[in-house]
Design an enzyme around this catalytic site. Structure first.
Site, PDB file in Angstrom:
ATOM      1  CG  HIS A 119      -2.493   4.725   1.947  1.00 55.49           C
ATOM      2  ND1 HIS A 119      -2.611   3.996   0.605  1.00 55.49           N
ATOM      3  CD2 HIS A 119      -3.197   3.897   2.734  1.00 55.49           C
ATOM      4  CE1 HIS A 119      -3.269   2.895   0.554  1.00 55.49           C
ATOM      5  NE2 HIS A 119      -3.740   3.055   1.962  1.00 55.49           N
ATOM      6  CG  HIS A 274      -0.594  -0.207   2.031  1.00 52.67           C
ATOM      7  ND1 HIS A 274      -0.674   0.266   3.388  1.00 52.67           N
ATOM      8  CD2 HIS A 274      -1.986  -0.280   1.643  1.00 52.67           C
ATOM      9  CE1 HIS A 274      -2.010   0.721   3.791  1.00 52.67           C
ATOM     10  NE2 HIS A 274      -2.682   0.443   2.848  1.00 52.67           N
ATOM     11  NE  ARG A 289      -8.419  -0.720   6.173  1.00 53.10           N
ATOM     12  CZ  ARG A 289      -8.339   0.522   5.886  1.00 53.10           C
ATOM     13  NH1 ARG A 289      -7.840   0.646   4.361  1.00 53.10           N
ATOM     14  NH2 ARG A 289      -8.618   1.698   6.773  1.00 53.10           N
TER      15      ARG A 289
HETATM   16  C1  OGA Z   1      -6.249  -0.861   2.380  1.00 50.37           C
HETATM   17  C2  OGA Z   1      -5.664  -0.676   0.812  1.00 50.37           C
HETATM   18  C3  OGA Z   1      -5.035  -1.833  -1.057  1.00 50.37           C
HETATM   19  C4  OGA Z   1      -5.483  -2.764  -2.012  1.00 50.37           C
HETATM   20  O1  OGA Z   1      -7.277  -1.635   2.222  1.00 50.37           O
HETATM   21  O2  OGA Z   1      -6.070  -0.252   3.236  1.00 50.37           O
HETATM   22  O3  OGA Z   1      -4.942   0.232   0.705  1.00 50.37           O
HETATM   23  O4  OGA Z   1      -5.016  -3.321  -2.879  1.00 50.37           O
HETATM   24  N1  OGA Z   1      -5.891  -1.520  -0.250  1.00 50.37           N
HETATM   25  O5  OGA Z   1      -7.022  -3.062  -2.090  1.00 50.37           O
HETATM   26 MN    MN Z   2      -4.577   1.098   2.759  1.00 44.50          MN
END
Ligand code: OGA
Ligand code: MN
Length: 298
Positions: A119, A274, A289
């Site tokens: 995504h 990702h 985040r």
């Molecule tokens: C996010 C995500 C990936 C992870 O925080 O947006 O996609 O490895 N994380 O935690």
């Molecule tokens: Mn993400």
């Protein structure tokens, strides 16, 4: 340079000496020797900004920063977005979403899996995210990698018949597309309230977007949030999207990030998709985040 950085008053901050080291994969670079707990002067900020545009994901090593410092640094790139899952925002710092599989007193402390499907963050909003910063708090002894796929390269190498099929078309993005799909106890997700659902009404974006800063085209669909191509019959839409997804995540488009303690990773959601590879449920993983708002895709 975005207006946000010009508006900041850190031009006088001391210059720092740091290296930008591209990874062998050509997607991604690590930044070594920069201390994000100090304000960056405009020249240092410009180098970081350029590295972000050139490599799409930058890994700042050895950071010791507070939530407020992460927020302040993130804000130099733009306005921050507050996640719809209010229950997982850091206390007193709603700009930070806690990504974690840890359960305390029967309550998950954060979003258990923030990306089990490929995504681009917040692609389901009218104004999707420019980029996200994820700062390691606790890392598992095994697993927990994050994978990034270069959607510029995916577009550049897309077979002609697929290019023709999608060029000029739009696709629908919906947060709830796979919201609770394939989840288990460790990656449980709260039921969205009517108020939360009202904040994630589906949107339409071009399938091929132009990056507003580097001018390059990129594919902008992903299995996590894209539900269908506008104007195509359901079966045709599904088959075409699947071909694009398969092509997007070919091994040669991918950088796999294996987290080190004190990493802060900043990726460009306009250039990459990702995926969270996941880790064994009994191992603790927690990250903070911040999410920076971008432009409407065109
Ligand atoms: C996010 C995500 C990936 C992870 O925080 O947006 O996609 O490895 N994380 O935690
Ligand atoms: Mn993400």
């Amino acid at each position: 340079m975005p207006a946000a950085s010009l508006a900041s008053s850190s031009a006088q901050a001391a210059a720092q000496s740091f290296d930008v080291r591209p990874f062998a994969e050509k997607v991604g670079a690590e930044i070594v020797g920069l201390d994000l707990s100090k304000p960056l002067n405009d020249a240092d900020f410009a180098r970081v900004h350029q590295a972000h545009l050139d490599y799409h994901v930058v890994v700042f090593r050895d950071q010791q920063i507070t939530p407020q410092q992460q927020i302040d640094f993130s804000r130099r790139f733009g306005v921050l977005q507050i996640h719809v899952l209010k229950q997982f925002l850091l206390a007193n710092h709603p700009e930070i979403l806690i990504v974690s599989n840890i359960v305390e007193n029967g309550q998950p402390v954060g979003l258990g899996d923030a990306g089990k499907y490929w995504h681009s963050d917040l692609s389901y909003k009218e104004l999707p995210s420019l980029g996200s910063m994820l700062y390691a708090q606790e890392l598992p002894s095994e697993g927990g990698d994050t994978l990034f796929a270069d959607m510029h390269r995916a577009w550049d190498t897309l077979p002609e018949h697929l290019r023709k099929a999608v060029e000029g078309r739009s696709a629908v993005h919906n947060y709830t597309a796979r919201y609770s799909e394939g989840h288990n106890a460790a990656s449980w997700r709260p039921t969205l309230t009517p108020e939360q659902l009202a904040q994630v009404v589906e949107v339409t974006h071009p399938i091929v977007r132009t990056h507003p800063e580097n001018g390059r085209k990129a594919l902008f669909v992903s299995e996590g949030f894209t539900t269908r191509i506008v104007g195509l019959p359901e079966d045709e839409s599904r088959a075409l999207l699947q071909e694009i997804y398969d092509h997007s995540v070919r091994p040669e488009h991918i950088y796999r990030h294996h987290w080190q303690a004190n990493d802060m990773v900043f990726w460009d959601n306009r250039s990459l998709i990702h995926l969270a590879a996941g880790c064994p449920a009994h191992l603790r993983r927690k990250l903070h985040r911040t999410t920076i708002q971008g432009d409407a895709p065109f």
